[in-house]
Scaffold this motif. Structure first.
Motif, PDB file in Angstrom:
ATOM      1  N   ALA A   1       0.403   3.771  -3.313  1.00  0.00           N
ATOM      2  CA  ALA A   1      -0.057   5.117  -2.862  1.00  0.00           C
ATOM      3  C   ALA A   1       0.670   6.049  -3.725  1.00  0.00           C
ATOM      4  O   ALA A   1       0.359   7.372  -3.795  1.00  0.00           O
ATOM      5  N   GLN A   2       1.855   5.765  -4.302  1.00  0.00           N
ATOM      6  CA  GLN A   2       2.743   6.881  -4.973  1.00  0.00           C
ATOM      7  C   GLN A   2       2.161   6.726  -6.767  1.00  0.00           C
ATOM      8  O   GLN A   2       2.644   7.786  -7.306  1.00  0.00           O
ATOM      9  N   TYR A   3       1.006   6.174  -7.018  1.00  0.00           N
ATOM     10  CA  TYR A   3       0.676   6.087  -8.116  1.00  0.00           C
ATOM     11  C   TYR A   3      -0.865   6.658  -8.068  1.00  0.00           C
ATOM     12  O   TYR A   3      -1.661   5.907  -7.951  1.00  0.00           O
ATOM     13  N   ALA A   4      -1.036   7.747  -8.460  1.00  0.00           N
ATOM     14  CA  ALA A   4      -2.458   8.560  -8.158  1.00  0.00           C
ATOM     15  C   ALA A   4      -3.469   7.887  -9.345  1.00  0.00           C
ATOM     16  O   ALA A   4      -4.798   7.966  -8.866  1.00  0.00           O
TER      17      ALA A   4
ATOM     18  N   SER B   1      -5.504   2.209  -9.340  1.00  0.00           N
ATOM     19  CA  SER B   1      -5.989   1.829  -7.940  1.00  0.00           C
ATOM     20  C   SER B   1      -5.495   0.109  -8.010  1.00  0.00           C
ATOM     21  O   SER B   1      -5.705  -0.610  -8.922  1.00  0.00           O
TER      22      SER B   1
ATOM     23  N   ARG C   1       0.884  -1.134   0.083  1.00  0.00           N
ATOM     24  CA  ARG C   1      -0.050  -0.021   0.161  1.00  0.00           C
ATOM     25  C   ARG C   1       0.853   1.287  -0.127  1.00  0.00           C
ATOM     26  O   ARG C   1       0.543   2.404  -0.651  1.00  0.00           O
ATOM     27  N   ALA C   2       1.890   1.204   0.744  1.00  0.00           N
ATOM     28  CA  ALA C   2       2.911   2.270   0.566  1.00  0.00           C
ATOM     29  C   ALA C   2       3.574   2.729  -0.606  1.00  0.00           C
ATOM     30  O   ALA C   2       3.548   3.778  -1.165  1.00  0.00           O
ATOM     31  N   ALA C   3       3.628   1.434  -1.579  1.00  0.00           N
ATOM     32  CA  ALA C   3       4.255   1.649  -2.854  1.00  0.00           C
ATOM     33  C   ALA C   3       2.875   2.163  -3.709  1.00  0.00           C
ATOM     34  O   ALA C   3       3.189   3.243  -4.697  1.00  0.00           O
TER      35      ALA C   3
END
Length: 278
Positions: free
Chosen positions: A29-32, A35, A25-27
């Protein structure tokens, strides 16, 4: 990857999968613009259990991350992903190799080793029990045994932040500031715990309170609970109170629970280091 705006993310673990979820999820989250559709497979410790994962991976191809220790299972998973042309990576593998290189010793190859019932585990349970007993101003007389006490007006995330901290072994109580109700003298006299004030912008608090009232079907336009001017005075009072006692303040308007907790942990660490440096 297709242009659907999502991708399949397969997380294969021989334990609870918490590590995988956090890292993935941390990774992600860097791709807006995309999903992940998460497929979590915890407690995978046999070929039969892995076969179920492989069937789903075949049906919904995507990125595959894993935390497996059994070499046979790893080989089966990586071979299948290679056949399907899918990216597959061990989340712990590079870290374990770094540890092994530095420490000069092999791993114990024990699945879920971080979840053993040791003293740290039972400290967390004690902290959770304490926090539940001292939530929302309950048992004020026992707050002197806390590590942290949070104060703030309604809807400033005191309870979820307390529970998050307790899950890290930090005994946390919280006390609401209610209009027209004096703060208990026991709270103002606290010296042992770190007392932290939480506040947010009046606009944010009103928004959260309105949503809560709507959920409870108790919305009233004339309710001071959601009157912006009244809420602004509540927030101002909480800030004055904290300034009076020199309690640190944290603005939670744009902070997640995790970020608020991290700020509190930092304050607690600084406070605990003070006597040694004096």
């Amino acid at each position: 990857m297709s242009d659907t705006g999502y991708f399949h993310l397969h997380l294969v673990s021989d334990a609870t999968g918490e590590t995988l979820i956090t890292v993935a999820r941390a990774a992600a989250a860097q791709y807006a613009n995309v999903s992940p559709v998460e497929h979590l497979y915890p407690m995978v410790r046999s070929k039969k259990q892995l076969d179920h994962c492989l069937a789903e991976i075949t049906e919904s191809p995507g990125l595959v991350l894993y935390t497996l220790l059994e070499e046979d299972l790893i080989q089966l998973l990586e071979d299948k992903c290679r056949d399907l042309g899918l990216p597959c990576m061990s989340v712990l593998g590079p870290i374990l190799r770094l540890f092994q290189s530095y420490l000069g010793t092999e791993t114990i190859h024990r699945a879920g080793a971080q979840h053993v019932l040791n003293a740290e585990y039972f400290n967390r349970i004690d902290a959770l029990n304490y926090t539940m007993m001292h939530d929302d101003g309950q048992h004020v007389a026992g707050l002197d045994d806390a590590d942290v006490v949070l104060i703030g007006v309604s809807r400033t995330s005191k309870t979820p932040t307390s529970i998050y901290l307790a899950n890290r072994g930090i005994k946390t109580g919280n006390v609401p500031l209610v209009p027209g109700v004096m703060l208990a003298p026991e709270v103002e006299k606290l010296t042992r715990p770190l007392v932290v004030g939480l506040y947010a912008s009046p606009e944010r608090i009103v928004q959260i309170r309105e949503n809560r009232l709507l959920g409870l079907k108790a919305h009233r336009d004339d309710d001071r609970y959601i009157d912006k001017a009244a809420v602004a005075e509540e927030v101002a009072y909480s800030r004055r109170l904290c300034a009076k006692h020199n309690w640190p303040l944290i603005d939670v308007t744009r902070r997640s629970i995790e970020e608020t907790a991290a700020a509190i942990v930092k304050l607690l660490g600084e406070r605990r280091r003070q006597p040694a440096s004096m």
